[in-house]
Design a protein around this motif. Structure first.
Motif, PDB file in Angstrom:
ATOM      1  N   CYS A   1       9.415 -20.971  36.560  1.00 54.25           N
ATOM      2  CA  CYS A   1       7.958 -20.888  36.669  1.00 54.25           C
ATOM      3  C   CYS A   1       7.418 -19.627  36.010  1.00 54.25           C
ATOM      4  O   CYS A   1       6.267 -19.546  35.616  1.00 54.25           O
ATOM      5  N   ARG A   2       8.258 -18.623  35.891  1.00 52.74           N
ATOM      6  CA  ARG A   2       7.835 -17.351  35.320  1.00 52.74           C
ATOM      7  C   ARG A   2       7.855 -17.398  33.787  1.00 52.74           C
ATOM      8  O   ARG A   2       6.964 -16.849  33.143  1.00 52.74           O
TER       9      ARG A   2
ATOM     10  N   LEU B   1       3.350 -22.899  29.767  1.00 52.94           N
ATOM     11  CA  LEU B   1       2.530 -23.632  30.724  1.00 52.94           C
ATOM     12  C   LEU B   1       2.587 -25.154  30.506  1.00 52.94           C
ATOM     13  O   LEU B   1       2.800 -25.911  31.465  1.00 52.94           O
TER      14      LEU B   1
ATOM     15  N   LEU C   1       5.695 -26.390  31.853  1.00 53.09           N
ATOM     16  CA  LEU C   1       5.711 -26.352  33.311  1.00 53.09           C
ATOM     17  C   LEU C   1       5.168 -27.679  33.853  1.00 53.09           C
ATOM     18  O   LEU C   1       5.715 -28.246  34.804  1.00 53.09           O
TER      19      LEU C   1
ATOM     20  N   GLU D   1      -3.606 -18.528  34.453  1.00 54.12           N
ATOM     21  CA  GLU D   1      -2.176 -18.879  34.326  1.00 54.12           C
ATOM     22  C   GLU D   1      -1.349 -18.458  35.552  1.00 54.12           C
ATOM     23  O   GLU D   1      -0.510 -19.211  36.049  1.00 54.12           O
TER      24      GLU D   1
ATOM     25  N   ARG E   1       1.214 -20.676  37.883  1.00 53.44           N
ATOM     26  CA  ARG E   1       2.659 -20.375  37.934  1.00 53.44           C
ATOM     27  C   ARG E   1       3.093 -20.136  39.381  1.00 53.44           C
ATOM     28  O   ARG E   1       4.135 -20.630  39.819  1.00 53.44           O
TER      29      ARG E   1
ATOM     30  N   ASN F   1       5.653 -22.508  41.580  1.00 54.70           N
ATOM     31  CA  ASN F   1       6.855 -21.900  42.181  1.00 54.70           C
ATOM     32  C   ASN F   1       6.919 -22.206  43.682  1.00 54.70           C
ATOM     33  O   ASN F   1       7.962 -22.601  44.207  1.00 54.70           O
TER      34      ASN F   1
END
Lengths: 296, 506
Positions: B398-399, B403, B406, B451, B455, B459
């Motif tokens: 997730c880091r 995006l 993701l 963002e 994220r 997570n």
């Protein structure tokens, strides 16, 4: 005491029987018969252990028990200790191979050290004694009056284990070594330890001359009571011989000891040197009855 | 205790010979005391030999078997300080109930009535001789000689008569020279009897089990059993069953030494009873509750060249996908076993146990705030991966993933969890704090969230709702990351771990 009584006691379940056996009264015969009798019915792997002091005695016992169909191990106490100690020698900080290092001479391990070392092993490692107790349900000790304290302790260390029975043959009157507290096992102690004390006191060796056997028994009683040797009553076959040099052989004790023991009356003492030989010869004759000079 | 062959010598170095020493305890002194030659005792204290059985040391027998250059076996009871060791007699070995469970290679012999064979010991066949001879004589009498052979036999009779020899010739059944007739009798099974098959020709498993059964019945109450790979030819359930029988046979007084390559066998044993042997190194022993748990859950790990202890099933699946390309080989081909360590404290304990047993191992760990001290120690002693800049794979993903990618992971998670994508979108949406929400769960991608909020929400959802918490899910995640383009931060870290593993393998 009748032979029957002695034989019954020897074969009884009593754990510790002491047999006081005067010379010529059938000690070797009775001990051999006992070993042969009881050695026949032992469980597989067990043996009668017959411990003597000399190789000559061991040979005699071996000869007498051979062919009896019995499991008997006759050996000297030194050889027994040597066998026992050999595999443990290095672990007891003794030279190895031990057999090669035992003997007389500088840097060697004297035979006399074997028994104390065996006691050391058996005291420290009771499991070893337990094995001995299973192996030897019957231990016969010959001439035990001559055993050292350590030699006595070797057997003592395993006799109380298992169902070990001990039969001790000996005669305090035949002690080669002067009783020395702490070194030779005391007859009194053997008497105290025994569950039953019997005596072989019927002369067997002189059937042809019963009067000699009787006199020897009398002489023995007199000496034991601290009185003089009854030389005056000796039968005609007893001859007093002087054995030159016998005094030098050395039986482990000096003249003083002898004089005290025999207390010869003055008319029998014919000078100190002669008296010594006389004493020794007679003592030897009376006690072990092997000196041919005395018996005609 | 059979004869040895040249194969029993280490790397077949026959000239070097070999030597095996063992200490036998729990001795029956009565039985030893009545041995032909009184055996000498040693001591045993705190799991180590001591010279004398004194004090609180147990009395034990030190025994030895040596194979010499003439391929002979010499059994003795060694004595320090002298080469003159008394023989460790067959009688004494029997007395100690040192039972050799017949191995498969002896099956042919032991399932026959040869002298001293297992079958012979069971059937005590002294009186079998006469019936066997009579059965064979009858069989010979009933044998139908084919015509041509009959003619040839007549010719032989004629020749014998001519030579003044006995001419009443028959064909008999005679054992091969050196073998007893009774040795032709073997255990067979099947109905009818004429079609029975010798057990010695049965499958390995049946043979092995038959031999164990026969040996077991002869063993005493405290046998010492030495068995090489009892699992051979058996299904896992029969492997477990044979180990149970061996354990029962050894009882509380006896002892069994078993070598094995079977996880099913290992899984039946307690950690403290297991030693791992490798080459000529001293065998290693395992200890600890976590090791014990691993033994139940994944006994395979103990046979691995390098067990890699993973934080959990996700990491196990992840490495399953990512490691082979890095080491350039199939993991089984190089003895790597990925182990689901069941959480960091457990992994650390297992790693500690392996390291204490001098066993090579690696670990793949989350960077949790807790356990940092223990983790560092393990890192210092073995190859250990700990996430740098992230806590775990979910956090790292997730880091560092882009995006759009993701959002693509929603499909991966949907496959992994077996739920529709929108449920997962709901899960992400509700991780965003209420004041920050924009639109509904379906507008997550289009709503223009900052963002960092997205994220963090991904997570949280991924972790709380365990999107990738299985081995299969871990594999799916790894594949997705590879397909989508592995973030360089993840790639570099895992590459470095791959290098460490390769170094270990080298």
């Amino acid at each position: 005491m009748t032979l029957e009584t002695v034989r019954r006691a020897l074969r009884s379940p009593v754990r510790n029987v002491l047999v006081e056996a005067a010379g010529g009264c059938g000690k070797t015969y009775e001990a051999s018969e006992l070993a042969a009798d009881l050695g026949r019915d032992l469980p597989e792997g067990s043996e009668v252990l017959l411990l003597a002091h000399t190789n000559a005695a061991v040979q005699e016992f071996t000869r007498r028990t051979r062919g009896a169909g019995a499991r008997v191990r006759s050996t000297t106490i030194d050889a027994f200790c040597l066998d026992l100690l050999s595999p443990y020698a290095q672990r007891l900080a003794l030279a190895t191979p031990l057999r090669r290092w035992v003997g007389i001479g500088a840097g060697r391990i004297p035979f006399a050290d074997l028994a104390p070392q065996a006691v050391n092993l058996l005291t420290r490692c009771p499991a070893v004694g337990t094995m001995l107790a299973y192996r030897y349900p019957l231990v016969i000790l010959d001439e035990h009056q001559d055993a050292s304290v350590s030699e006595h302790a070797v057997v003592a260390s395993f006799r109380n284990l298992g169902l070990c029975r001990i039969r001790i043959f000996g005669d305090p009157m035949q002690a080669i070594y002067e009783a020395q507290p702490g070194q030779t096992v005391a007859w009194d102690q053997l008497m105290r330890e025994a569950g039953q004390v019997v005596s072989l006191d019927m002369p067997q060796r002189w059937e042809a001359q019963p009067e000699l056997g009787d006199w020897i028994m009398d002489a023995r009683s007199e000496l034991r009571a601290g009185r003089c040797l009854p030389l005056a009553q000796a039968p005609g076959c007893v001859r007093v011989a002087n054995v030159a040099g016998l005094g030098c052989v050395g039986f482990g004790h000096g003249k003083q000891g002898l004089r005290r023991r025999f207390e010869l009356s003055p008319d029998q003492a014919q000078g100190e040197r002669q008296q010594y030989c006389l004493d020794t010869t007679i003592m030897y004759g009376v006690c072990t009855l092997r000196a041919p000079e005395v018996i005609s | 205790m059979g004869a040895c062959s040249e194969f029993d010598f280490f790397r077949r170095r026959i000239a070097d010979g070999f030597e095996i020493e063992a200490y036998i305890g729990r001795l029956d002194l009565g039985s030893l005391g009545t041995e032909q030659r009184l055996p000498h005792l040693h001591g045993w204290r705190n799991n180590a030999p001591v010279p004398l059985p004194e004090g609180d040391a147990e009395h034990v027998l030190r025994c030895r078997v040596r194979g010499n250059a003439d391929l002979e076996l010499v059994y003795d009871l060694p004595i320090d300080g002298t080469d003159d060791a008394p023989t460790f007699t067959a009688g004494l070995r029997r007395k100690l109930m040192l039972a050799r469970l017949a191995g498969e290679e002896r099956a042919a012999r032991d399932l026959r009535l040869g002298t001293g064979s297992l079958l012979d010991r069971h059937l005590k066949t002294g009186e079998m001789r006469a019936p066997v001879h009579s059965a064979i004589a009858n069989a010979a009498a009933e044998m139908v000689v084919p015509g041509a052979t009959g003619v040839a036999l007549d010719e032989l009779r004629r020749m014998f008569r001519g030579a003044g020899l006995p001419s009443d010739l028959h064909l008999g059944l005679v054992p091969v020279q050196g073998a007893a007739l009774v040795g032709m009798v073997a255990l067979a099974s099947g109905d009818p009897v004429r079609e029975a098959v010798p057990i010695a020709y049965a499958g390995t498993g049946t043979k092995q089990t038959a031999l164990l059964t026969l040996s077991a019945a002869l063993a005493g109450t405290a046998p010492v059993l030495v068995i090489d790979e009892p699992e051979r030819g058996l299904e896992p359930y029969r492997q477990r069953s044979i180990i149970k029988r061996i354990t029962d046979l050894a009882g509380t007084e006896g002892q069994a030494f078993v070598t094995t390559h079977a996880p099913a066998v290992l899984g039946m044993l307690r950690a403290e009873n297991i030693w791992r042997m490798r080459g000529t190194q001293t065998p290693w022993q395992f200890q600890g509750a976590a090791i014990e748990r691993l033994l139940r859950s994944d006994p395979d790990a103990f046979f691995a060249v390098i067990p890699i202890l993973c934080e959990g099933a996700t990491e196990q699946g992840l490495l399953e996908e990512m490691l082979p390309p890095l080491i350039g080989r199939d993991m089984d081909a190089c003895g790597i076993r990925l182990v689901d360590g069941g959480g960091q404290p457990n992994v650390l304990e297992i790693a500690h146990g392996f390291i204490a047993a001098s066993m090579m191992c690696a670990s793949f760990l989350d960077n949790e705030p807790a356990y940092s001290g223990r983790r560092e120690r393990i890192q210092g002693q073995s190859a250990a991966f700990v996430w740098n800049g992230a806590i775990n794979i979910e956090d790292a993903t997730c880091r560092w993933i882009s995006l759009p990618n993701l959002f693509s992971l929603l499909d991966t998670a949907s496959e992994a969890r077996g739920v529709q994508r929108r449920h997962l979108e709901d899960q992400v949406f509700f991780q965003i704090s209420a004041p920050d929400r924009r639109g509904g769960p379906r507008e997550l991608e289009a709503a223009g969230y900052p963002e960092q909020i997205l994220r963090t929400a991904f997570n949280e959802a991924m972790t709380r709702h365990e999107w990738f918490k299985t081995r299969v899910a871990g594999r799916l995640l790894a594949r997705a990351l590879t397909d989508l383009g592995m973030p360089v931060e993840i790639r570099q870290q895992i590459d470095r771990f791959g290098e460490r593993v390769q170094q270990l393998l080298a």
